[in-house]
Write a protein that holds these residues in place. Structure first.
Motif, mmCIF file in Angstrom:
data_model
loop_
_atom_site.group_PDB
_atom_site.id
_atom_site.type_symbol
_atom_site.label_atom_id
_atom_site.label_comp_id
_atom_site.label_asym_id
_atom_site.label_seq_id
_atom_site.Cartn_x
_atom_site.Cartn_y
_atom_site.Cartn_z
ATOM 1 N N VAL A 1 -3.904 77.098 1.639
ATOM 2 C CA VAL A 1 -2.882 76.991 0.595
ATOM 3 C C VAL A 1 -2.733 75.546 0.136
ATOM 4 O O VAL A 1 -2.658 75.248 -1.066
ATOM 5 N N ARG A 2 -2.724 74.620 1.091
ATOM 6 C CA ARG A 2 -2.474 73.211 0.775
ATOM 7 C C ARG A 2 -3.667 72.521 0.123
ATOM 8 O O ARG A 2 -3.495 71.507 -0.555
ATOM 9 N N THR A 3 -4.866 73.038 0.329
ATOM 10 C CA THR A 3 -6.059 72.345 -0.200
ATOM 11 C C THR A 3 -6.834 73.169 -1.213
ATOM 12 O O THR A 3 -7.899 72.753 -1.659
ATOM 13 N N GLY A 4 -6.310 74.322 -1.581
ATOM 14 C CA GLY A 4 -6.977 75.156 -2.572
ATOM 15 C C GLY A 4 -8.257 75.796 -2.085
ATOM 16 O O GLY A 4 -9.101 76.205 -2.884
ATOM 17 N N ALA A 5 -8.419 75.915 -0.772
ATOM 18 C CA ALA A 5 -9.649 76.458 -0.207
ATOM 19 C C ALA A 5 -9.543 77.955 0.029
ATOM 20 O O ALA A 5 -8.442 78.530 0.056
ATOM 21 N N GLU A 6 -10.691 78.568 0.203
ATOM 22 C CA GLU A 6 -10.776 79.950 0.659
ATOM 23 C C GLU A 6 -11.797 80.005 1.781
ATOM 24 O O GLU A 6 -12.920 79.496 1.626
ATOM 25 N N VAL A 7 -11.413 80.577 2.894
ATOM 26 C CA VAL A 7 -12.284 80.613 4.072
ATOM 27 C C VAL A 7 -12.927 81.982 4.183
ATOM 28 O O VAL A 7 -12.247 83.011 4.142
ATOM 29 N N LYS A 8 -14.225 81.965 4.356
ATOM 30 C CA LYS A 8 -14.976 83.210 4.512
ATOM 31 C C LYS A 8 -15.099 83.586 5.977
ATOM 32 O O LYS A 8 -14.862 84.736 6.358
ATOM 33 N N GLU A 9 -15.500 82.639 6.810
ATOM 34 C CA GLU A 9 -15.656 82.869 8.252
ATOM 35 C C GLU A 9 -15.313 81.578 8.983
ATOM 36 O O GLU A 9 -15.427 80.480 8.416
ATOM 37 N N TYR A 10 -14.941 81.714 10.234
ATOM 38 C CA TYR A 10 -14.743 80.515 11.053
ATOM 39 C C TYR A 10 -14.789 80.891 12.527
ATOM 40 O O TYR A 10 -14.621 82.057 12.896
ATOM 41 N N THR A 11 -15.026 79.888 13.351
ATOM 42 C CA THR A 11 -14.857 80.030 14.797
ATOM 43 C C THR A 11 -14.495 78.666 15.364
ATOM 44 O O THR A 11 -14.753 77.630 14.734
ATOM 45 N N ALA A 12 -13.895 78.663 16.527
ATOM 46 C CA ALA A 12 -13.486 77.408 17.170
ATOM 47 C C ALA A 12 -13.709 77.504 18.663
ATOM 48 O O ALA A 12 -13.657 78.590 19.252
ATOM 49 N N ALA A 13 -13.940 76.349 19.279
ATOM 50 C CA ALA A 13 -14.196 76.268 20.720
ATOM 51 C C ALA A 13 -13.762 74.901 21.224
ATOM 52 O O ALA A 13 -13.569 73.967 20.432
ATOM 53 N N PRO A 14 -13.604 74.738 22.535
ATOM 54 C CA PRO A 14 -13.226 73.430 23.060
ATOM 55 C C PRO A 14 -14.369 72.424 23.020
ATOM 56 O O PRO A 14 -15.541 72.788 23.174
ATOM 57 N N TYR A 15 -14.030 71.165 22.786
ATOM 58 C CA TYR A 15 -14.951 70.041 22.932
ATOM 59 C C TYR A 15 -14.435 69.243 24.115
ATOM 60 O O TYR A 15 -13.318 68.740 24.098
#
Length: 509
Positions: free
Chosen positions: A393-407
């Motif tokens: 919403v704040r950056t005008g983006a649209e996300v198709k897919e994502y994943t996250a993990a620890p570094y």
């Protein structure tokens, strides 16, 4: 180092407890059934006990039929009433302490009741059991000749009722330590309960480097921060140069696997002992009972009755539970607890498997929901989805897919969350997207917010923009295109993200 009389006396007292532990190891089902009926009888005249006809319960089957399964959302209204000062709702004795934990889909934080019985008969008893196991194994210990260094949080009066308090479980326990334990602990209570972590770490280090520290207790991510500061302040190459009599580290809260190598470098001692504990805000559940044991011994006489839900049948509070005597090794179960603080048939959200059923030993396998908990942040999928939405919403983006993990931490660096995001519409500025994502996660999750404080345990998230169709290619490689197959949004290990990063490197944007 000579073994002093006080050390010998304490070690002897700890070993005496081991005989009682052997009783529940030999008679686990009888001990658990006796405990359940004792808990039900004690709470029969509470509001909860009357609501669910506890006086009619004489068996586990009766209990299953009378009391429905619960989660935090279903108990929240009753817990909120207790926080405002009402009593005899879930448990008959006064409850004025609450362990603050990370939130659910509907609230930023959970406030879990901690009764005097839970403090004495569960948490403190669990601590004594840990020492009983250690003393039974290490007969020539000199640990009690020195100090135990304990890392904890802080407590805060309830703004709506100044007669109740909340805080990290560790802080609640520190506030209630018996004097003889506090005499053998460092830092002192005033320092241990400080709210500002950076100042607290400095004061702990300043005091502890002058003391004979023989054992460490705390979450690995924070303990690592403290130990590195000890080396910086003293100029020592390892902790044994500062604390030559150090012999035990009892850890819990997050997986120790990513941290073991770093601690082995900090403490270069072949016979140094690491013991894992399963001590959650809801209760002290299990302890690694020998150095070589696979899994942790489920503590069956410490005020908690256990049930289990096979994850293959998991339906939340509509699930069917099984008792301890029906569990099988290597099956993934959601754990359900009934406690001496008034959590009745409560689904805690953790999943476990049994590595042994004679005696009953468990390993933590994850959560009933997708999560990251590498640093004690307990980030759940609901937090991630809401934060991603806000960043879009704040950056005008649209996300198709994502994943996250620890570094994980390397050298003097803090850990982080590493994200791979495929956009169907790129953000106006990727750095702004990262900032909003981070800020939103802080707002949504109090444990994440605490770990991000001044980058001490977690630094800002690392976000990679995925090349087009990266996730599609990964699914295709795995033979998982179509149907119900999807990319996991969160993972508590780096297997998936490393595969995606390798695939990303094959073709650049």
């Amino acid at each position: 180092m000579a073994i002093d009389p006080v050390n010998k006396l304490i070690a002897w007292q700890m070993r005496r407890r081991y005989g009682k532990i052997e009783r529940f190891m030999l008679n686990p089902h009888q001990v658990q059934e006796e405990l359940l009926l004792k808990l039900v009888k004690k709470a029969a005249n509470t509001e909860w006990g009357k609501r669910h006809n506890f006086k009619s319960i004489s068996s586990f089957s009766d209990f299953q039929n009378s009391a429905p399964l619960q989660n935090y959302e279903s108990l929240k209204d009753d817990i909120d009433r207790i926080r405002l000062g009402e009593q005899n709702i879930l448990w008959p004795t006064e409850i004025k302490w609450f362990a603050k934990s990370s939130g659910t889909t509907s609230s930023k934080s959970k406030f879990l009741p901690v009764s005097l019985e839970a403090i004495e008969q569960n948490h403190f008893k669990g601590g004594r059991d840990l020492l009983a196991f250690y003393c039974n194994e290490i007969h020539e210990t000199t640990m009690f000749s020195g100090y135990s260094l304990k890392l904890g949080g802080s407590t805060t009066p309830n703004s709506s009722n100044h007669e109740t308090y909340y805080g990290d479980l560790s802080a609640v326990l520190i506030e209630n330590l018996p004097f003889w334990v506090e005499m053998r602990s460092t830092p002192n209570q005033a320092i241990a309960l400080m709210e500002e972590w950076e100042s607290k770490i400095e004061k702990i280090v300043d005091r502890a480097i002058k003391q004979n520290v023989t054992s460490l207790f705390g979450v690995p991510s924070w303990m690592l921060v403290l130990c590195r500061r000890v080396l910086e302040k003293t100029g020592a190459d390892n902790l044994l140069e500062v604390w030559p009599n150090l012999e035990l580290y009892a850890h819990g809260g997050v997986s120790f696997t990513p941290y073991r190598k770093q601690f082995e470098e900090l403490i270069p001692k072949d016979d140094f002992v690491y013991l894992e504990t399963y001590n959650a805000s809801e209760g002290f559940f299990a302890i690694q009972d020998t150095v070589e044991s696979q899994g942790m011994l489920l503590m069956l006489d410490n005020g908690i009755f256990y049930e289990f839900i096979p994850m293959s049948e998991y339906k939340g509070i509509e699930s069917r539970t099984i008792p301890l005597h029906e569990v099988q090794p290597d099956v993934n179960y959601a754990m359900v607890i009934t406690t001496n603080a008034g959590l009745w048939r409560y689904i805690i959200g953790d999943t476990v498997k049994f590595t042994s059923t004679a005696p009953y030993r468990i390993e933590i396998t994850g959560r009933t929901k997708l999560f990251i908990n590498a640093f004690g942040e307990e980030l759940i999928i609901d937090n991630a989805e809401k934060a991603i939405k806000q960043a879009c919403v704040r950056t005008g983006a649209e996300v198709k897919e994502y994943t996250a993990a620890p570094y994980y931490m390397e050298g003097q660096d803090s850990g982080a969350h590493e994200w791979i995001v495929e956009f169907s519409k790129r953000p106006s500025n990727l750095e702004d997207f990262e900032t909003v994502l981070d800020d939103s996660l802080r707002e949504l999750n109090s444990d994440y917010e605490a770990k991000r404080h001044k980058n001490m345990a977690l630094k800002a998230p690392i976000v990679h923009e995925a090349k087009p169709e990266l996730f599609h290619q990964w699914l295709k490689q795995k033979g998982k295109l179509g149907g119900q197959h999807k990319v996991p949004r969160l993972a508590n290990d780096r297997v998936l993200i490393e595969e995606l990063l390798r695939l990303q490197r094959d073709t650049h944007l």
